[in-house]
Design an enzyme around this catalytic site. Structure first.
Site, PDB file in Angstrom:
ATOM      1  N   HIS A  18       0.873  -1.189   0.000  1.00 32.73           N
ATOM      2  CA  HIS A  18       0.000   0.000   0.000  1.00 32.73           C
ATOM      3  C   HIS A  18       0.904   1.231   0.000  1.00 32.73           C
ATOM      4  O   HIS A  18       1.501   1.569   1.021  1.00 32.73           O
ATOM      5  CB  HIS A  18      -0.899   0.009   1.246  1.00 32.73           C
ATOM      6  N   HIS A  20       1.601   5.388  -1.689  1.00 33.11           N
ATOM      7  CA  HIS A  20       1.235   6.563  -2.494  1.00 33.11           C
ATOM      8  C   HIS A  20       2.509   7.145  -3.108  1.00 33.11           C
ATOM      9  O   HIS A  20       3.410   7.553  -2.372  1.00 33.11           O
ATOM     10  CB  HIS A  20       0.574   7.630  -1.617  1.00 33.11           C
ATOM     11  N   LYS A 104      -9.264  -0.268  -5.787  1.00 34.46           N
ATOM     12  CA  LYS A 104      -9.263   0.410  -4.490  1.00 34.46           C
ATOM     13  C   LYS A 104     -10.616   1.056  -4.213  1.00 34.46           C
ATOM     14  O   LYS A 104     -11.120   1.814  -5.045  1.00 34.46           O
ATOM     15  CB  LYS A 104      -8.178   1.481  -4.488  1.00 34.46           C
ATOM     16  N   HIS A 141     -10.370   1.130   1.903  1.00 33.70           N
ATOM     17  CA  HIS A 141     -10.137   2.124   2.954  1.00 33.70           C
ATOM     18  C   HIS A 141     -11.320   2.005   3.909  1.00 33.70           C
ATOM     19  O   HIS A 141     -12.418   2.459   3.598  1.00 33.70           O
ATOM     20  CB  HIS A 141     -10.041   3.546   2.380  1.00 33.70           C
ATOM     21  N   HIS A 179      -4.469  -0.645   5.939  1.00 39.36           N
ATOM     22  CA  HIS A 179      -4.005   0.126   7.106  1.00 39.36           C
ATOM     23  C   HIS A 179      -4.928  -0.013   8.320  1.00 39.36           C
ATOM     24  O   HIS A 179      -5.526   0.964   8.787  1.00 39.36           O
ATOM     25  CB  HIS A 179      -3.794   1.602   6.754  1.00 39.36           C
ATOM     26  N   ASP A 252       1.475   2.641   3.526  1.00 43.19           N
ATOM     27  CA  ASP A 252       0.641   3.842   3.352  1.00 43.19           C
ATOM     28  C   ASP A 252       1.513   5.089   3.383  1.00 43.19           C
ATOM     29  O   ASP A 252       1.057   6.163   3.786  1.00 43.19           O
ATOM     30  CB  ASP A 252      -0.468   3.917   4.419  1.00 43.19           C
TER      31      ASP A 252
HETATM   32  O1  DOR Z   1      -3.278   9.535   5.736  1.00 38.10           O
HETATM   33  C1  DOR Z   1      -3.614   9.223   4.620  1.00 38.10           C
HETATM   34  N1  DOR Z   1      -3.050   9.791   3.526  1.00 38.10           N
HETATM   35  N2  DOR Z   1      -4.566   8.308   4.477  1.00 38.10           N
HETATM   36  C2  DOR Z   1      -5.093   8.008   3.285  1.00 38.10           C
HETATM   37  O2  DOR Z   1      -5.958   7.195   3.227  1.00 38.10           O
HETATM   38  C3  DOR Z   1      -4.650   8.729   2.066  1.00 38.10           C
HETATM   39  C4  DOR Z   1      -3.312   9.271   2.229  1.00 38.10           C
HETATM   40  C5  DOR Z   1      -2.944  10.273   1.158  1.00 38.10           C
HETATM   41  O3  DOR Z   1      -3.184  10.013  -0.016  1.00 38.10           O
HETATM   42  O4  DOR Z   1      -2.373  11.307   1.506  1.00 38.10           O
HETATM   43 ZN    ZN Z   2      -3.296   5.111   1.629  1.00 40.48          ZN
END
Ligand code: DOR
Ligand code: ZN
Length: 352
Positions: A18, A20, A104, A141, A179, A252
């Site tokens: 997971h 970003h 997702k 999520h 998460h 995450d």
């Molecule tokens: O804290 C987070 N940041 N939780 C999420 O689900 C998305 C993520 C983000 O994309 O910044």
């Molecule tokens: Zn995330």
């Protein structure tokens, strides 16, 4: 039983289930941080606009590869963002061709860039049934978004109100509860014997809500789902070090510039990619379970996603405290690196 205290450990190369990576200048800055240690990562699709179609996933994958050196062995595993208009045929084709590994689900409004997420779950029933038929995982999520539900209860309420009905309606759907932050979620996953797994982040193994709120507010620890009380953190550590194949690493890691974190309404997200493996080694060592690190970071995830574990390995060696740069410099501004609040002693060798 606690492990004897080794000072070096070699494990299959870990994956991040997971992650970003964002886009553009931010992508260029953060992608190498993950590629340094990890073999593969499940890439979150919450860009603006989101990665909804197979064609968008192909294009995003190309931008990720272009942000990495030509000889990288890192493999991004793409996901599609579920909307109420998602076409089941496009999803099935993307999975069949290996373009997307998962879909997702963001409840609309749950977190960063989730406005196009799902509000009416009946509208996505057809996509979920197709995914169940073809064995494509749904990454969830797991937080309700109703304003009357306390933010610390949103994960537990989601399990009862949304997850259980979805899994009852589509029992063959393979679900990753992303998460997880609560004992409730750990218990739910442990008690469900089929078609479910959970990812656990680095930071939720380390911080509780006091770290965010007691003695001054610390925006760099604010993320969603928000960290809960200490008993929940302890439940997450127990699940992670247990070796149970249903629990595996999803960092995450979610970069935001300090300018976007340090404001009156700051963004949610913790950037942990650079330090995750050293942090995890500390957590597993403190639990006397370094021997379970490989299952959590390198073996359980591929098993759930029906992929082989990475062939190559990394070696972690305990030594003098690491000197971690507190921020990652990016063309968009500084991104603060997760500070676990204790020294990190585990050095990762074989950083390529
Ligand atoms: O804290 C987070 N940041 N939780 C999420 O689900 C998305 C993520 C983000 O994309 O910044
Ligand atoms: Zn995330």
């Amino acid at each position: 039983m606690r492990d004897a205290a080794p000072t070096t450990i070699t494990i299959r190369r870990p994956d991040d289930w997971h992650l970003h990576l964002r886009d553009g200048e931010m992508l260029a800055a953060v992608a190498p941080e993950t590629a340094r240690h990890f073999g593969r990562a499940i890439i979150m699709p919450n860009l603006v606009p989101p990665v909804v179609t197979a064609a968008q996933a192909v294009a995003y994958r190309e931008r990720i590869m272009a942000a990495l050196p030509g000889d990288t062995r890192f493999e991004p595993l793409m996901t599609l963002y579920l909307t109420e208009d998602t076409d089941p045929a496009d999803v099935a084709a993307a999975f069949g061709e290996g373009i997307a590994r998962a879909v997702k689900l963001y409840p609309a409004g749950a977190t960063t860039n989730s406005a196009s997420g799902v509000a009416d779950f009946d509208k996505v029933r057809g996509v979920l049934e197709t995914m169940a038929e073809i064995g494509m995982p749904l990454c969830v999520h797991g937080e309700v978004t109703d304003s009357e539900i306390d933010i610390f209860d949103r994960e537990a309420v989601f399990i009862d109100r949304v997850l259980k009905p979805i899994r009852k309606a589509v029992p063959d759907l393979r679900v990753v509860m992303e998460h997880v932050t609560t004992q409730d979620a750990v218990d739910y996953v442990r008690d469900s014997h089929k078609n479910i797994a959970a990812t656990i982040t680095t930071h939720h193994l380390i911080i509780n809500r006091n770290h965010i709120l007691a003695g001054g507010i610390r925006p760099h620890y604010y993320c969603l789902p928000v960290a809960k009380r200490e008993a929940h953190r302890v439940a997450l550590v127990q699940a992670a070090v247990s070796g149970d194949r249903r629990f595996f690493l999803g960092t995450d890691s979610a970069p935001h510039t300090d300018a976007n974190k340090l404001m009156a309404c700051g963004c949610a997200g913790v950037f942990s990619a650079s330090v995750t493996m050293s942090c995890l080694a500390e957590v597993f060592e403190a639990a006397g379970k370094l021997s379970a690190l490989e299952a959590f970071a390198s073996l359980n995830g591929p098993k759930f996603y029906k992929m082989p574990a990475n062939e190559d390995t990394i070696t972690l060696t305990k030594g003098a405290p690491l000197e971690v740069a507190p921020v990652l410099k990016t063309a968009q501004g500084d991104v603060t690196v997760f500070d676990p609040g204790f020294p990190l002693h585990w050095h990762i060798q074989d950083e390529t």
